[in-house]
Design a protein around this motif. Structure first.
Motif, PDB file in Angstrom:
ATOM      1  N   MET A   1       1.883  57.967   8.089  1.00  0.00           N
ATOM      2  CA  MET A   1       2.361  56.627   8.353  1.00  0.00           C
ATOM      3  C   MET A   1       1.597  55.629   7.509  1.00  0.00           C
ATOM      4  SD  MET A   1       0.783  55.975  12.160  1.00  0.00           S
ATOM      5  CE  MET A   1       1.279  54.244  12.176  1.00  0.00           C
ATOM      6  N   TYR A   2       2.111  54.415   7.416  1.00  0.00           N
ATOM      7  CA  TYR A   2       1.508  53.404   6.559  1.00  0.00           C
ATOM      8  C   TYR A   2       0.129  52.997   7.075  1.00  0.00           C
ATOM      9  CZ  TYR A   2       0.827  49.089   3.958  1.00  0.00           C
ATOM     10  OH  TYR A   2       0.309  48.107   3.140  1.00  0.00           O
ATOM     11  N   ALA A   3      -0.826  52.905   6.158  1.00  0.00           N
ATOM     12  CA  ALA A   3      -2.189  52.486   6.501  1.00  0.00           C
ATOM     13  C   ALA A   3      -2.429  51.096   5.937  1.00  0.00           C
ATOM     14  CB  ALA A   3      -3.204  53.472   5.925  1.00  0.00           C
ATOM     15  N   TYR A   4      -2.882  50.189   6.783  1.00  0.00           N
ATOM     16  CA  TYR A   4      -3.104  48.813   6.367  1.00  0.00           C
ATOM     17  C   TYR A   4      -4.177  48.735   5.283  1.00  0.00           C
ATOM     18  CZ  TYR A   4      -0.192  46.158   9.624  1.00  0.00           C
ATOM     19  OH  TYR A   4       0.862  45.589  10.271  1.00  0.00           O
ATOM     20  N   THR A   5      -3.940  47.870   4.291  1.00  0.00           N
ATOM     21  CA  THR A   5      -4.902  47.605   3.231  1.00  0.00           C
ATOM     22  C   THR A   5      -5.777  46.419   3.627  1.00  0.00           C
ATOM     23  OG1 THR A   5      -3.458  46.035   2.099  1.00  0.00           O
ATOM     24  CG2 THR A   5      -3.194  48.378   1.545  1.00  0.00           C
ATOM     25  N   SER A   6      -6.763  46.121   2.805  1.00  0.00           N
ATOM     26  CA  SER A   6      -7.612  44.946   3.074  1.00  0.00           C
ATOM     27  C   SER A   6      -6.785  43.663   3.041  1.00  0.00           C
ATOM     28  CB  SER A   6      -8.753  44.871   2.059  1.00  0.00           C
ATOM     29  OG  SER A   6      -8.235  44.807   0.737  1.00  0.00           O
ATOM     30  N   PHE A   7      -5.754  43.621   2.185  1.00  0.00           N
ATOM     31  CA  PHE A   7      -4.874  42.456   2.162  1.00  0.00           C
ATOM     32  C   PHE A   7      -4.166  42.290   3.501  1.00  0.00           C
ATOM     33  CE2 PHE A   7      -0.599  40.745   1.823  1.00  0.00           C
ATOM     34  CZ  PHE A   7      -0.834  39.505   1.241  1.00  0.00           C
ATOM     35  N   ASP A   8      -3.609  43.400   4.017  1.00  0.00           N
ATOM     36  CA  ASP A   8      -2.915  43.341   5.309  1.00  0.00           C
ATOM     37  C   ASP A   8      -3.847  42.839   6.406  1.00  0.00           C
ATOM     38  OD1 ASP A   8      -0.445  44.506   4.363  1.00  0.00           O
ATOM     39  OD2 ASP A   8      -1.459  46.435   4.338  1.00  0.00           O
ATOM     40  N   ARG A   9      -5.051  43.380   6.427  1.00  0.00           N
ATOM     41  CA  ARG A   9      -6.009  42.998   7.481  1.00  0.00           C
ATOM     42  C   ARG A   9      -6.394  41.527   7.365  1.00  0.00           C
ATOM     43  NH1 ARG A   9      -7.649  48.337   6.244  1.00  0.00           N
ATOM     44  NH2 ARG A   9      -9.164  47.610   4.699  1.00  0.00           N
ATOM     45  N   ASP A  10      -6.629  41.065   6.142  1.00  0.00           N
ATOM     46  CA  ASP A  10      -6.992  39.656   5.947  1.00  0.00           C
ATOM     47  C   ASP A  10      -5.830  38.734   6.317  1.00  0.00           C
ATOM     48  OD1 ASP A  10      -9.462  40.474   5.077  1.00  0.00           O
ATOM     49  OD2 ASP A  10      -9.021  40.207   2.937  1.00  0.00           O
ATOM     50  N   PHE A  11      -4.618  39.159   5.962  1.00  0.00           N
ATOM     51  CA  PHE A  11      -3.438  38.370   6.293  1.00  0.00           C
ATOM     52  C   PHE A  11      -3.303  38.202   7.804  1.00  0.00           C
ATOM     53  CE2 PHE A  11       1.018  38.397   7.653  1.00  0.00           C
ATOM     54  CZ  PHE A  11       1.516  37.294   6.996  1.00  0.00           C
ATOM     55  N   LEU A  12      -3.449  39.302   8.536  1.00  0.00           N
ATOM     56  CA  LEU A  12      -3.330  39.230   9.991  1.00  0.00           C
ATOM     57  C   LEU A  12      -4.435  38.385  10.604  1.00  0.00           C
ATOM     58  CD1 LEU A  12      -2.234  42.626  11.568  1.00  0.00           C
ATOM     59  CD2 LEU A  12      -0.980  40.492  11.378  1.00  0.00           C
ATOM     60  N   ALA A  13      -5.654  38.532  10.105  1.00  0.00           N
ATOM     61  CA  ALA A  13      -6.768  37.754  10.654  1.00  0.00           C
ATOM     62  C   ALA A  13      -6.518  36.259  10.484  1.00  0.00           C
ATOM     63  CB  ALA A  13      -8.076  38.160   9.970  1.00  0.00           C
ATOM     64  N   GLU A  14      -6.035  35.859   9.316  1.00  0.00           N
ATOM     65  CA  GLU A  14      -5.754  34.446   9.067  1.00  0.00           C
ATOM     66  C   GLU A  14      -4.604  33.963   9.936  1.00  0.00           C
ATOM     67  OE1 GLU A  14      -4.401  31.518   5.353  1.00  0.00           O
ATOM     68  OE2 GLU A  14      -5.143  33.553   4.956  1.00  0.00           O
ATOM     69  N   ARG A  15      -3.575  34.784  10.043  1.00  0.00           N
ATOM     70  CA  ARG A  15      -2.409  34.396  10.844  1.00  0.00           C
ATOM     71  C   ARG A  15      -2.790  34.254  12.316  1.00  0.00           C
ATOM     72  NH1 ARG A  15       3.269  34.734   9.985  1.00  0.00           N
ATOM     73  NH2 ARG A  15       4.274  34.112  11.926  1.00  0.00           N
ATOM     74  N   ASN A  16      -3.578  35.192  12.833  1.00  0.00           N
ATOM     75  CA  ASN A  16      -3.978  35.135  14.234  1.00  0.00           C
ATOM     76  C   ASN A  16      -4.894  33.947  14.516  1.00  0.00           C
ATOM     77  OD1 ASN A  16      -2.477  37.434  14.605  1.00  0.00           O
ATOM     78  ND2 ASN A  16      -4.216  38.812  14.831  1.00  0.00           N
ATOM     79  N   ALA A  17      -5.774  33.637  13.571  1.00  0.00           N
ATOM     80  CA  ALA A  17      -6.659  32.479  13.748  1.00  0.00           C
ATOM     81  C   ALA A  17      -5.840  31.188  13.793  1.00  0.00           C
ATOM     82  CB  ALA A  17      -7.680  32.427  12.614  1.00  0.00           C
ATOM     83  N   GLN A  18      -4.819  31.130  12.970  1.00  0.00           N
ATOM     84  CA  GLN A  18      -3.928  29.966  12.965  1.00  0.00           C
ATOM     85  C   GLN A  18      -3.239  29.807  14.321  1.00  0.00           C
ATOM     86  OE1 GLN A  18      -0.032  30.213  10.902  1.00  0.00           O
ATOM     87  NE2 GLN A  18      -0.803  28.542   9.624  1.00  0.00           N
ATOM     88  N   PHE A  19      -2.742  30.917  14.851  1.00  0.00           N
ATOM     89  CA  PHE A  19      -2.044  30.842  16.133  1.00  0.00           C
ATOM     90  C   PHE A  19      -3.015  30.550  17.269  1.00  0.00           C
ATOM     91  CE2 PHE A  19       0.260  32.863  19.798  1.00  0.00           C
ATOM     92  CZ  PHE A  19       1.239  31.884  19.883  1.00  0.00           C
ATOM     93  N   ARG A  20      -4.225  31.044  17.195  1.00  0.00           N
ATOM     94  CA  ARG A  20      -5.220  30.731  18.225  1.00  0.00           C
ATOM     95  C   ARG A  20      -5.430  29.222  18.309  1.00  0.00           C
ATOM     96  NH1 ARG A  20      -9.163  33.489  20.930  1.00  0.00           N
ATOM     97  NH2 ARG A  20      -8.714  35.401  19.754  1.00  0.00           N
ATOM     98  N   ALA A  21      -5.514  28.564  17.171  1.00  0.00           N
ATOM     99  CA  ALA A  21      -5.676  27.110  17.165  1.00  0.00           C
ATOM    100  C   ALA A  21      -4.452  26.414  17.750  1.00  0.00           C
ATOM    101  CB  ALA A  21      -5.928  26.628  15.734  1.00  0.00           C
ATOM    102  N   GLN A  22      -3.274  26.942  17.481  1.00  0.00           N
ATOM    103  CA  GLN A  22      -2.054  26.353  18.038  1.00  0.00           C
ATOM    104  C   GLN A  22      -2.011  26.501  19.557  1.00  0.00           C
ATOM    105  OE1 GLN A  22       0.726  28.609  15.733  1.00  0.00           O
ATOM    106  NE2 GLN A  22       0.609  27.255  13.941  1.00  0.00           N
ATOM    107  N   VAL A  23      -2.439  27.662  20.058  1.00  0.00           N
ATOM    108  CA  VAL A  23      -2.485  27.874  21.514  1.00  0.00           C
ATOM    109  C   VAL A  23      -3.472  26.899  22.154  1.00  0.00           C
ATOM    110  CG1 VAL A  23      -3.203  29.502  23.312  1.00  0.00           C
ATOM    111  CG2 VAL A  23      -1.736  30.270  21.442  1.00  0.00           C
ATOM    112  N   GLU A  24      -4.623  26.738  21.546  1.00  0.00           N
ATOM    113  CA  GLU A  24      -5.619  25.806  22.094  1.00  0.00           C
ATOM    114  C   GLU A  24      -5.060  24.387  22.154  1.00  0.00           C
ATOM    115  OE1 GLU A  24      -8.889  26.415  19.479  1.00  0.00           O
ATOM    116  OE2 GLU A  24      -9.556  28.279  20.475  1.00  0.00           O
ATOM    117  N   ARG A  25      -4.306  23.999  21.146  1.00  0.00           N
ATOM    118  CA  ARG A  25      -3.701  22.661  21.135  1.00  0.00           C
ATOM    119  C   ARG A  25      -2.613  22.537  22.199  1.00  0.00           C
ATOM    120  NH1 ARG A  25      -1.713  22.559  15.353  1.00  0.00           N
ATOM    121  NH2 ARG A  25      -0.832  20.508  15.863  1.00  0.00           N
ATOM    122  N   ARG A  26      -1.891  23.633  22.470  1.00  0.00           N
ATOM    123  CA  ARG A  26      -0.900  23.575  23.540  1.00  0.00           C
ATOM    124  C   ARG A  26      -1.586  23.443  24.899  1.00  0.00           C
ATOM    125  NH1 ARG A  26       1.889  21.871  26.579  1.00  0.00           N
ATOM    126  NH2 ARG A  26       3.557  22.875  27.773  1.00  0.00           N
TER     127      ARG A  26
END
Length: 553
Positions: A1-26
């Motif tokens: 099966m597909y194994a995440y690369t460092s790009f994939d991991r960095d992308f998810l970390a940035e995306r999740n951090a963005q959403f965490r800030a949005q949740v805090e604002r809500r």
């Protein structure tokens, strides 16, 4: 099966951090619910009838044991100890608290999972045949193609605000277990002159206007597939209706413009799109394909044949729940999440861990989720099948009913969904329990029942051999029945039988249909669907509505 690369991991970390800030604002009131809604939907978070619901993507239905254990941990820590596997090869958590969702997403990212594009007017989780890479009759493994589409479509800047949600399915088998004809785009891998490509269907979909997809291209080579898909979505993005959400799906675009005009527009769009790709897609596909090498299959069946001959209960389980594997000493095992009287598609955290352990110990560390809401061990050596059966039986997971009347697809219905107009889960439970009590389902044989709790058809009722649609009639639940639907390679939308039934009449109605089938079939080898094709709806309508016959007399 597909194994995440460092790009994939960095992308998810940035995306999740963005959403965490949005949740805090809500939570602190900086964002209103209306402002927060499009942000949460981009991350798979719904506001359901009683609570938030997080929908997690399981791309093309493939999991390993570490991912399944993480899903179990999330269920225990932030939900109520279970998850619900869906017809889109996702898992849904029905009771998360808003403040916990960012932590859930971070936990998913730890094992290469996310909830991106499981909602919204964008390209949703790409699904595939749940026997991919294992089926004996397969032309090609659809999962690398599905992964290529996943990477291309995730956060694609042109396609984040489509007229409506957009669904893609891929199969490499002529059995079409992916129901490709009921998708916005359906891909059926095929080979021509030694070149692998795909037949491309477009404009399928269920919901309030069910349509079967039309063939847009008989053959598109893999070299051309991604720019061809991009051309399709680009044409839809420009032509699709935005004035009426009920007419916004590509099926309506195809219907209103005609398949020939859509083909002309796509062909015109394809050439410049192809040039822009410049071969980068094929270079990426080659890298992806390396992740999907077949396991090292071992020969020998051990004492499988002896167990099969001596144990009738085990034999029934094998006959019902296994399918032919590409390797003679292996089998494909489907584990039913449809124990009689249970909620279709639900798995407890303990059951998830059992399945993870079995996959890791016996089955090359791979699991699949099917659109029919079951779990598959795709590469199981026959010599281990009896040990796996014993473990499944101990965990309450050895129900021998795959493809039978109690293997029901059901949406969450009014127990959870804010859009639902009727209950689905209790209807499925009552039907399954009735036929278990009657001891008829093995006599009946293959019969697919699918139940939706509203017109959106998340339970795929239109393509059920027997479909059930729950509606609200002046505040009262009313259930319409359709007959003769099929989601296979010759997909067809079922025919509405007649007036609907009250909640407490549905199970009796289904029993009358089934008994009518047993009366009129030629022999036990003629399935319900074959009987329907031979005789039409008349004998089943007569059984459903005996009062009509009495009135006529």
């Amino acid at each position: 099966m597909y194994a995440y690369t460092s790009f994939d991991r960095d992308f998810l970390a940035e995306r999740n951090a963005q959403f965490r800030a949005q949740v805090e604002r809500r939570i602190d009131g900086s964002l209103t619910e209306d402002e927060f809604k499009p942000l949460r939907l981009m991350n798979g978070l719904y506001l359901q009838l009683h609570a938030y619901m997080l929908r997690v993507a399981i791309p093309y239905g493939t999991l390993n044991s570490a991912q399944m254990r993480q899903l179990a941990m999330i269920a225990d820590r932030w939900d109520k100890g279970y998850g619900h596997f869906t017809t889109r090869q996702n898992i849904q958590y029905n009771w998360p608290k808003l403040k916990d969702v960012p932590d859930m997403l971070d936990a998913l990212a730890e094992v290469g999972m996310h909830a991106i594009q499981t909602s919204g007017n964008t390209i949703r989780n790409v699904t595939a045949d749940h026997f991919a890479g294992a089926a004996a009759e397969e032309v090609g493994d659809p999962r690398p193609v599905a992964e290529l589409i996943r990477q291309w479509s995730t956060d694609h800047p042109e396609f984040q605000f489509l007229p409506r949600k957009f669904k893609v399915a891929v199969t490499g088998s002529d059995q079409d277990r992916a129901v490709t004809a009921a998708h916005d785009i359906g891909l059926r891998l095929t080979e021509r002159d030694g070149i692998l490509g795909a037949t491309v269907l477009v404009g399928g979909g269920l919901g309030r206007t069910p349509m079967i997809g039309k063939v847009l291209a008989e053959f598109v080579a893999l070299d051309d597939l991604l720019p061809y898909l991009e051309a399709i979505v680009a044409v839809y993005n420009l032509l699709g209706r935005r004035d009426n959400k009920y007419k916004a799906r590509i099926k309506i675009t195809v219907h209103e413009n005609g398949i020939d005009e859509i083909r002309r527009l796509v062909d015109a769009e394809f050439a410049p799109r192809k040039a822009a790709f410049n071969g980068a897609d094929m270079a990426l596909l080659q890298k992806i394909q390396a992740n999907f090498a077949a396991p090292d299959f071992a020969s020998g069946q051990g004492d499988y044949s002896a167990h099969y001959a001596d144990d009738p209960i085990f034999r029934s389980f094998v006959d019902t729940n296994t399918a032919a594997h590409r390797h003679a000493d292996y089998t494909i095992l489907t584990v039913s999440l449809k124990a009689h009287g249970k909620t279709p598609g639900d798995a407890s955290s303990d059951q998830m861990r059992v399945l993870a352990d079995l996959a890791q110990t016996y089955a090359h560390d791979e699991l699949r989720i099917s659109h029919e809401q079951n779990v598959i061990l795709p590469h199981l050596p026959k010599r281990h099948l009896h040990a796996v059966y014993d473990a499944l039986a101990e965990a309450g997971l050895a129900t021998a009913n795959i493809g039978l009347i109690s293997d029901i697809i059901a949406c969450p219905g009014m127990d959870y969904c804010a859009l639902a107009t009727a209950r689905s889960i209790p209807v499925a439970q009552e039907i399954a329990t009735r036929f278990e009590e009657l001891k008829l389902e093995h006599e009946v044989g293959p019969l697919k029942i699918k139940i939706s709790g509203c017109i959106n058809a998340c339970g795929h009722h239109h393509v059920g051999h027997i479909g059930i649609l729950g509606l609200d009639r002046a505040g009262v639940e009313n259930y319409q029945i359709t007959l003769g639907g099929d989601g296979g390679p010759y997909a067809v939308v079922g025919e509405r039988a007649g007036p609907g039934f009250a909640y407490d009449e549905v199970t009796d109605a289904i029993e009358r249909i089934v008994r009518a089938y047993l009366d009129v079939r030629e022999d036990a080898s003629e399935t319900f669907l074959d009987t329907y094709k031979r005789l039409g709806a008349a004998p089943f309508k007569a059984a459903l509505y005996p009062e009509v016959k009495a009135d006529a007399a």
